[in-house]
Scaffold this motif. Structure first.
Motif, mmCIF file in Angstrom:
data_model
loop_
_atom_site.group_PDB
_atom_site.id
_atom_site.type_symbol
_atom_site.label_atom_id
_atom_site.label_comp_id
_atom_site.label_asym_id
_atom_site.label_seq_id
_atom_site.Cartn_x
_atom_site.Cartn_y
_atom_site.Cartn_z
ATOM 1 N N THR A 162 0.497 -1.271 0.297
ATOM 2 C CA THR A 162 -0.119 -0.083 -0.070
ATOM 3 C C THR A 162 1.088 1.942 -0.252
ATOM 4 O O THR A 162 2.353 1.200 1.105
ATOM 5 C CB THR A 162 -0.607 0.246 0.984
ATOM 6 O OG1 THR A 162 -1.771 -1.003 1.225
ATOM 7 C CG2 THR A 162 -2.084 1.316 0.682
ATOM 8 N N ALA A 163 0.958 1.876 -1.140
ATOM 9 C CA ALA A 163 1.458 3.016 -0.667
ATOM 10 C C ALA A 163 0.756 4.474 -1.011
ATOM 11 O O ALA A 163 -0.231 3.869 -2.466
ATOM 12 C CB ALA A 163 2.934 2.885 -2.295
ATOM 13 N N ASP A 164 0.691 5.678 -1.179
ATOM 14 C CA ASP A 164 0.686 7.280 -1.975
ATOM 15 C C ASP A 164 1.803 7.611 -2.253
ATOM 16 O O ASP A 164 2.552 7.317 -2.584
ATOM 17 C CB ASP A 164 -0.118 8.040 -0.944
ATOM 18 C CG ASP A 164 -0.846 7.542 -0.020
ATOM 19 O OD1 ASP A 164 -1.699 6.929 -0.326
ATOM 20 O OD2 ASP A 164 -1.162 7.095 1.006
ATOM 21 N N GLY A 165 0.906 8.357 -3.568
ATOM 22 C CA GLY A 165 2.011 9.119 -4.429
ATOM 23 C C GLY A 165 1.524 9.972 -5.352
ATOM 24 O O GLY A 165 0.358 10.975 -5.320
ATOM 25 N N THR A 166 2.120 10.464 -6.642
ATOM 26 C CA THR A 166 1.741 11.815 -7.376
ATOM 27 C C THR A 166 2.235 11.432 -8.594
ATOM 28 O O THR A 166 3.555 11.211 -9.008
ATOM 29 C CB THR A 166 2.693 12.946 -6.552
ATOM 30 O OG1 THR A 166 2.371 13.092 -5.058
ATOM 31 C CG2 THR A 166 2.174 14.550 -7.317
ATOM 32 N N VAL A 167 1.085 12.141 -9.386
ATOM 33 C CA VAL A 167 1.532 12.024 -10.642
ATOM 34 C C VAL A 167 1.626 13.141 -11.349
ATOM 35 O O VAL A 167 0.499 13.921 -10.862
ATOM 36 C CB VAL A 167 0.460 11.065 -11.520
ATOM 37 C CG1 VAL A 167 0.849 11.148 -12.948
ATOM 38 C CG2 VAL A 167 0.708 9.979 -11.103
ATOM 39 N N ILE A 177 -4.680 23.243 -21.401
ATOM 40 C CA ILE A 177 -4.677 22.390 -20.331
ATOM 41 C C ILE A 177 -3.062 22.669 -19.879
ATOM 42 O O ILE A 177 -2.281 21.958 -20.340
ATOM 43 C CB ILE A 177 -4.790 21.191 -20.219
ATOM 44 C CG1 ILE A 177 -5.819 21.192 -21.099
ATOM 45 C CG2 ILE A 177 -4.887 20.813 -19.256
ATOM 46 C CD1 ILE A 177 -6.717 19.612 -21.663
ATOM 47 N N PRO A 178 -3.379 23.433 -18.927
ATOM 48 C CA PRO A 178 -1.788 23.692 -17.393
ATOM 49 C C PRO A 178 -1.249 22.331 -17.456
ATOM 50 O O PRO A 178 -2.324 21.806 -16.617
ATOM 51 C CB PRO A 178 -2.005 24.831 -16.907
ATOM 52 C CG PRO A 178 -2.984 23.855 -16.522
ATOM 53 C CD PRO A 178 -4.525 24.110 -17.954
ATOM 54 N N ALA A 179 -0.015 22.076 -16.715
ATOM 55 C CA ALA A 179 0.625 21.301 -16.227
ATOM 56 C C ALA A 179 -0.047 20.738 -15.322
ATOM 57 O O ALA A 179 -0.355 21.536 -13.828
ATOM 58 C CB ALA A 179 2.230 21.378 -15.856
ATOM 59 N N THR A 180 -0.352 20.221 -14.577
ATOM 60 C CA THR A 180 -1.255 19.520 -12.938
ATOM 61 C C THR A 180 -0.402 18.247 -12.606
ATOM 62 O O THR A 180 0.424 17.288 -13.182
ATOM 63 C CB THR A 180 -2.551 19.175 -13.297
ATOM 64 O OG1 THR A 180 -3.496 18.885 -12.530
ATOM 65 C CG2 THR A 180 -3.052 18.054 -15.158
ATOM 66 N N GLN A 181 -1.103 17.856 -11.433
ATOM 67 C CA GLN A 181 -0.483 17.163 -10.714
ATOM 68 C C GLN A 181 -2.141 15.969 -9.970
ATOM 69 O O GLN A 181 -2.977 16.692 -9.641
ATOM 70 C CB GLN A 181 0.053 17.182 -9.257
ATOM 71 C CG GLN A 181 1.236 17.882 -10.052
ATOM 72 C CD GLN A 181 2.285 18.010 -8.350
ATOM 73 O OE1 GLN A 181 2.294 18.294 -8.162
ATOM 74 N NE2 GLN A 181 4.013 18.409 -9.115
ATOM 75 N N ASN A 230 -7.438 9.861 -13.104
ATOM 76 C CA ASN A 230 -8.369 10.524 -13.829
ATOM 77 C C ASN A 230 -8.012 12.827 -12.958
ATOM 78 O O ASN A 230 -8.174 13.045 -13.099
ATOM 79 C CB ASN A 230 -9.456 10.779 -13.292
ATOM 80 C CG ASN A 230 -10.935 12.355 -13.332
ATOM 81 O OD1 ASN A 230 -10.354 12.392 -14.897
ATOM 82 N ND2 ASN A 230 -11.779 11.588 -12.427
ATOM 83 N N PRO A 231 -6.844 13.064 -14.668
ATOM 84 C CA PRO A 231 -6.328 14.570 -14.015
ATOM 85 C C PRO A 231 -6.760 15.577 -14.396
ATOM 86 O O PRO A 231 -6.903 16.947 -13.850
ATOM 87 C CB PRO A 231 -4.774 14.560 -14.852
ATOM 88 C CG PRO A 231 -5.269 14.078 -15.731
ATOM 89 C CD PRO A 231 -6.276 12.669 -15.394
ATOM 90 N N TYR A 232 -7.892 15.112 -14.831
ATOM 91 C CA TYR A 232 -8.478 16.540 -16.197
ATOM 92 C C TYR A 232 -9.912 16.174 -15.674
ATOM 93 O O TYR A 232 -10.762 16.809 -16.922
ATOM 94 C CB TYR A 232 -7.853 16.381 -17.687
ATOM 95 C CG TYR A 232 -6.506 15.987 -17.785
ATOM 96 C CD1 TYR A 232 -5.883 16.913 -17.625
ATOM 97 C CD2 TYR A 232 -5.862 15.431 -18.240
ATOM 98 C CE1 TYR A 232 -4.271 17.439 -17.513
ATOM 99 C CE2 TYR A 232 -4.455 15.144 -18.610
ATOM 100 C CZ TYR A 232 -3.765 16.989 -18.198
ATOM 101 O OH TYR A 232 -2.447 16.885 -18.130
#
Length: 263
Positions: A162-167, A177-181, A230-232
């Motif tokens: 189990t782990a959390d993270g950032t894309v 569309i600007p850069a996003t996380q 689902n970043p957008y």
């Protein structure tokens, strides 16, 4: 730092203490027959581990080649060790053969990786590792009968990962569309490992040994999860979730040192 300098540094810090007159007991040796005796011990060390990430069967806008996506991808990342500890119980079936169980808790900090068109940065995560070991311990090879090398095979299972993270996604100028996380959470399935060990035990006091080993371990089955991105959510035509079937294979080289009590 390379493997040999790290090992030399570890030994350089530990050996002066264990060779002092206060710790090492004189005029002792391993018994002629260890059959029926038990061993409990604790160890820690260092690791050089990597993980291969595979993403397949992408479904959704981020997997659509027309929109610049991909329905599959792979990458390899380094798992930097943060902490690790192992607790073991072994029993001498004969003077040379031992069987037993080991519990290890390991914490890794993965380096950033890029299996798709985005950077994935997973936070530090811990795993519980349950291991069955079969060991062959050679007879003492020194004149004082205090040092016994060994080789062993380990079969282990990690119940979950189990782990959390950032894309981190790059901007898409054509769509404005600007850069996003995006924050993600991984819930990987159990996986099985196989390890091959070589090491030795040195008798420093009556019934107390200093143990060290080097072993190679790899996952014979992967940990698996369905990755949802689902970043957008408010930017058609990319406003629908995209899913990938993900799997991770881990492998690495480990150095350990610890103490064991024989009774």
């Amino acid at each position: 730092m390379a493997l040999v300098p790290r090992a030399a540094l570890l030994l350089g810090l530990v050996l002066p203490g264990i060779t002092s007159c206060q710790l090492i007991e004189k005029d002792i040796s391993f018994p002629e027959d260890m059959a029926g005796k038990n061993v409990i011990g604790i160890s820690s060390g260092w690791a050089f581990v990597e993980a291969k990430v595979n993403l397949e069967n992408g479904q959704g806008p981020l997997a659509d080649p027309i929109l610049g996506g991909s329905d599959s991808g792979s990458s390899t990342t380094t798992l930097d060790p943060v902490f690790g500890v192992g607790i073991k119980y072994l029993r001498y079936i004969t003077n040379n053969w031992l069987v037993g169980v080991i519990y290890e808790y390991r914490i890794f900090d993965p380096q950033s990786t890029r299996p798709l068109n985005a950077d994935v940065d997973i936070d530090s995560f811990g795993t519980n590792h349950f291991i069955i070991e079969g060991r062959y311990q050679f007879d003492p090879i020194d004149k004082a009968r205090r040092f016994r090398p060994f080789v062993s095979v380990q079969l282990g299972i990690v119940p979950e990962v189990t782990a959390d993270g950032t894309v981190s996604y790059e901007s898409i100028p054509a769509l404005g569309i600007p850069a996003t996380q995006e924050q993600i959470r991984l819930n990987g399935s159990s996986f099985i490992t196989l390890g091959f060990v070589a090491g030795g035990s040195y008798l420093i006091r009556e019934a107390l040994t200093l143990d060290f080993s080097i072993f190679y371990e790899y996952a014979i089955t992967p940990t698996e999860d369905v990755l949802t991105l689902n970043p957008y959510p408010n930017n058609p035509p990319l406003d629908q979730p995209t899913t990938y079937d993900g799997e991770l294979f881990e492998r690495g080289l480990y150095l350990t040192m610890g103490l064991s009590y024989v009774f």
